[in-house]
Design a protein around this motif. Structure first.
Motif, mmCIF file in Angstrom:
data_model
loop_
_atom_site.group_PDB
_atom_site.id
_atom_site.type_symbol
_atom_site.label_atom_id
_atom_site.label_comp_id
_atom_site.label_asym_id
_atom_site.label_seq_id
_atom_site.Cartn_x
_atom_site.Cartn_y
_atom_site.Cartn_z
ATOM 1 N N SER A 4 0.828 -1.206 0.000
ATOM 2 C CA SER A 4 0.000 0.000 0.000
ATOM 3 C C SER A 4 0.863 1.257 0.000
ATOM 4 O O SER A 4 0.578 2.217 -0.718
ATOM 5 C CB SER A 4 -0.916 -0.015 1.217
ATOM 6 O OG SER A 4 -1.619 1.180 1.320
ATOM 7 N N LYS A 7 2.409 1.663 -3.475
ATOM 8 C CA LYS A 7 1.412 2.151 -4.427
ATOM 9 C C LYS A 7 1.186 3.656 -4.264
ATOM 10 O O LYS A 7 1.124 4.396 -5.246
ATOM 11 C CB LYS A 7 0.080 1.421 -4.249
ATOM 12 C CG LYS A 7 -0.032 0.126 -4.970
ATOM 13 C CD LYS A 7 -1.443 -0.405 -4.805
ATOM 14 C CE LYS A 7 -1.738 -1.449 -5.825
ATOM 15 N NZ LYS A 7 -3.097 -1.956 -5.718
ATOM 16 N N LYS A 8 1.060 4.110 -3.033
ATOM 17 C CA LYS A 8 0.857 5.541 -2.780
ATOM 18 C C LYS A 8 2.077 6.344 -3.202
ATOM 19 O O LYS A 8 1.959 7.418 -3.769
ATOM 20 C CB LYS A 8 0.543 5.776 -1.306
ATOM 21 C CG LYS A 8 -0.851 5.361 -0.922
ATOM 22 C CD LYS A 8 -1.125 5.612 0.545
ATOM 23 C CE LYS A 8 -2.506 5.097 0.915
ATOM 24 N NZ LYS A 8 -2.793 5.240 2.334
#
Length: 115
Positions: A4, A7-8
């Motif tokens: 996560s 991805k950010k």
């Protein structure tokens, strides 16, 4: 969790990897700007084999564009794109292909297309 965060980070640091590089847009408005000149042209006559020198004086144009989805409807994921300058001339209402270099919303108009 690590996935996560990666991805950010990619979305923030490398938006051009997530955005399409070429999209369609509708020309909402056209404004004729200053002229530019191309000097020292040599124009050839294929029929006679002759040539002559020339130059061109033409206008820059400023466009306001609305990005379209693949079906030709306005794409609400993109804001209106004002003050896009080009030497290419397009009519209001035309559909053009635009490139989004490096994920920036400062596109270059590639040319007119028909959906």
């Amino acid at each position: 969790m690590v996935r996560s965060i990666v991805k950010k980070s990619i979305a923030v640091d490398y938006p051009h990897l997530k955005l399409p590089t070429v999209v369609f847009a509708k020309v909402d408005s056209v404004k004729k700007l200053d002229t530019y000149e191309i000097k020292e042209l040599v124009i050839y006559n294929d029929d006679t084999g002759g040539s002559f020198r020339g130059h061109i004086v033409a206008h820059w144009y400023e466009y306001k564009l609305t990005v379209l989805d693949r079906f030709g409807s306005p794409d609400k994921a993109f804001p209106a794109l004002p003050q896009i300058k080009s030497k290419k001339q397009f009519q209001q209402g035309a559909t053009v292909a635009i490139a989004l270099p490096y994920g920036e919303l400062a596109p270059a108009i590639i040319g007119e297309v028909k959906l």
